[in-house]
Write a protein that holds these residues in place. Structure first.
Motif, short mmCIF file in Angstrom:
data_model
loop_
_atom_site.label_atom_id
_atom_site.label_comp_id
_atom_site.label_asym_id
_atom_site.label_seq_id
_atom_site.Cartn_x
_atom_site.Cartn_y
_atom_site.Cartn_z
N LEU A 127 -45.31 38.24 8.03
CA LEU A 127 -45.44 37.28 9.24
C LEU A 127 -44.19 36.85 9.45
O LEU A 127 -43.78 36.65 10.73
CB LEU A 127 -46.31 35.96 8.76
N LYS A 128 -43.21 36.63 8.41
CA LYS A 128 -41.92 36.12 8.73
C LYS A 128 -40.94 37.17 9.40
O LYS A 128 -40.25 36.79 10.61
CB LYS A 128 -41.05 35.65 7.55
N THR A 129 -41.21 38.41 9.03
CA THR A 129 -40.46 39.63 9.78
C THR A 129 -40.87 39.71 11.17
O THR A 129 -40.14 39.99 12.09
CB THR A 129 -40.78 40.68 8.93
N GLY B 188 -38.83 37.15 18.05
CA GLY B 188 -37.69 36.14 18.61
C GLY B 188 -36.69 37.09 19.16
O GLY B 188 -36.06 36.59 20.09
N ARG B 189 -36.43 37.90 18.40
CA ARG B 189 -35.29 38.79 18.85
C ARG B 189 -35.45 39.73 19.95
O ARG B 189 -34.42 39.90 21.03
CB ARG B 189 -34.72 39.96 17.91
N LEU B 190 -36.57 40.07 20.18
CA LEU B 190 -37.20 40.68 21.48
C LEU B 190 -37.06 39.97 22.72
O LEU B 190 -36.73 40.23 23.64
CB LEU B 190 -38.59 41.30 21.17
N ALA C 269 -32.10 28.73 11.62
CA ALA C 269 -31.69 28.60 12.99
C ALA C 269 -32.08 29.80 14.07
O ALA C 269 -32.52 29.49 15.18
CB ALA C 269 -30.15 28.55 13.07
N GLU C 270 -31.90 31.03 13.16
CA GLU C 270 -32.57 32.34 14.15
C GLU C 270 -34.08 32.05 14.65
O GLU C 270 -34.43 32.34 15.66
CB GLU C 270 -32.12 33.39 13.24
N LEU C 271 -34.81 31.62 13.60
CA LEU C 271 -36.31 31.46 13.78
C LEU C 271 -36.66 30.23 14.82
O LEU C 271 -37.38 30.50 16.11
CB LEU C 271 -36.85 31.01 12.52
N LYS C 272 -35.99 29.37 14.84
CA LYS C 272 -35.93 28.07 15.78
C LYS C 272 -35.66 28.81 17.25
O LYS C 272 -36.08 28.55 18.27
CB LYS C 272 -35.08 26.88 15.53
N HIS C 273 -34.34 29.37 17.20
CA HIS C 273 -33.90 29.73 18.57
C HIS C 273 -34.83 30.97 19.04
O HIS C 273 -35.08 31.21 20.30
CB HIS C 273 -32.50 30.50 18.39
N GLY C 274 -35.28 31.99 18.19
CA GLY C 274 -36.52 32.78 18.75
C GLY C 274 -37.56 32.33 19.28
O GLY C 274 -38.15 32.78 20.27
#
Length: 97
Positions: free
Chosen positions: A86-88, A94-96, A1-6
């Protein structure tokens, strides 16, 4: 979910910055509303008609339902690094955003 929201947050940042740099001049509603009449940023919330909001909500729902923001292979060869790197990087961007 964090990746999608990012990913959504990154698209939102691009969508906020690009209209500040450039403007596309066309009729949003032919004969009634031009894109030049719509202000940038938060002020645009009141200028968009209700049918426009319905289209936006429908599009976001379709993207979420059909998973269009899935795993994109395009661009990975230009970034380089291992799969874990790549994932990191994507999570950090996304967090930025």
């Amino acid at each position: 979910a964090e990746l999608k929201h990012g990913r959504v947050a990154q698209l939102a940042v691009i969508g906020y910055i690009v209209p500040e740099i450039t403007r596309a001049n066309y009729d949003f509603i032919p004969g009634k509303l031009s894109t030049a009449d719509i202000p940038n940023g938060v002020a645009a919330l009141e200028a968009i008609p209700s049918l426009g909001w319905a289209q936006i909500v429908f599009f976001i729902g379709a993207v979420d339902y059909y998973g269009v923001l899935g795993d994109f292979e395009f661009g990975k060869k230009y970034v380089g690094g291992t799969e874990e790197d790549l994932k990191t990087k994507e999570l950090q961007h996304g967090r930025l955003a």
